[in-house]
Scaffold this active site. Sequence first.
Site, PDB file in Angstrom:
ATOM      1  N   SER A  75       0.863  -1.191   0.000  1.00 17.58           N
ATOM      2  CA  SER A  75       0.000   0.000   0.000  1.00 17.58           C
ATOM      3  C   SER A  75       0.889   1.227   0.000  1.00 17.58           C
ATOM      4  O   SER A  75       2.086   1.139   0.339  1.00 17.58           O
ATOM      5  CB  SER A  75      -0.845  -0.027   1.278  1.00 17.58           C
ATOM      6  N   TYR A 122      -2.024  -1.349  10.398  1.00 18.83           N
ATOM      7  CA  TYR A 122      -2.010  -1.455   8.926  1.00 18.83           C
ATOM      8  C   TYR A 122      -0.679  -0.941   8.369  1.00 18.83           C
ATOM      9  O   TYR A 122      -0.051  -1.583   7.533  1.00 18.83           O
ATOM     10  CB  TYR A 122      -3.191  -0.660   8.372  1.00 18.83           C
TER      11      TYR A 122
END
Length: 264
Positions: free
Chosen positions: A146, A159
């Site tokens: 990401s 995350y």
Amino acid sequence: MSQSPLSGKNAIITGSTSGIGLGIARQLAKAGANIVLNSFTDSADDHALADQLIKDFGVKALYISADMSNPVACAALVEKATEQLGPISILVNNAGIQFVAPVDEFPTEKWDAIMAINLSSVFHTTKAAIPGMKKFGWGRIVNISSAHGLTASPFKSAYVAAKHGVIGFTKAVALELAEQNITSNAVCPAYVLTPLVEAQIPEQMKVHNMDRETVIREVMLSRQPTKEFSTVEQIGDIVVFLCSDAAAQITGTPISVDGGWTAL
Ligand code: NAD
């Protein structure tokens, strides 16, 4: 008739019943790869997605249920897929979840789940797939990290930590396999227009009292300089590219697909 570029290659895409994973599976199938779809459920709809790939692209495809939070299930996914299709030469680690909270209020079980699904599963599936790739003499490992694998945002500690970890793991694996015709890369998207993201737009329009275009531009894509979402097809095509001969010398690299997010 010319052969499709990935024909004869077998691919597993973890977490591929929706969004980016399904988009990657469809682009790989379009390029001729046989496909193993995966999620943790086992419904008729899950299997129907595989049947649709067979129908649309004429490849072999099947759905295998395996919970990526469970190390044994991660290894079993690779084992079952190999039994059904033969050696797995393309592994796309895509399964991922998100949870948002300040660090001092972050539920420990959410931290553990994010680490297990977003990071540890990448290790477990890769470990299980490498022997088959070595035997096959060719392999492509693509990990969906990401923009949060390269930068941070508040309230996304687990995350961000997991996605940074994925990039570190990607690099270590690339070095270990550098002379074996097996590459290991990470793709780092910012906002991608998945059904999940699409579903947030009406709510954001209400909260901010803005029209669709303004809420996308000013709120959702405030950190994305192009002010455009990536599409799941674009992410899928980048994975297809990483599986091509042109990408044989790309390994150990995080590839940003973020409309300039990390250039800021
Ligand atoms: P999504 O929620 O649409 O899809 C996630 C998939 O993972 C689903 O198929 C879900 O069933 C599966 N999954 C969830 N938990 C699982 C488990 N325990 N075992 C097996 N499968 C499981 O999400 P998405 O937006 O398509 O995201 C896919 C990946 O891309 C994730 O790793 C995410 O972090 C990453 N990503 C997404 C975006 C974005 O904007 N959507 C941006 C950057 C990175």
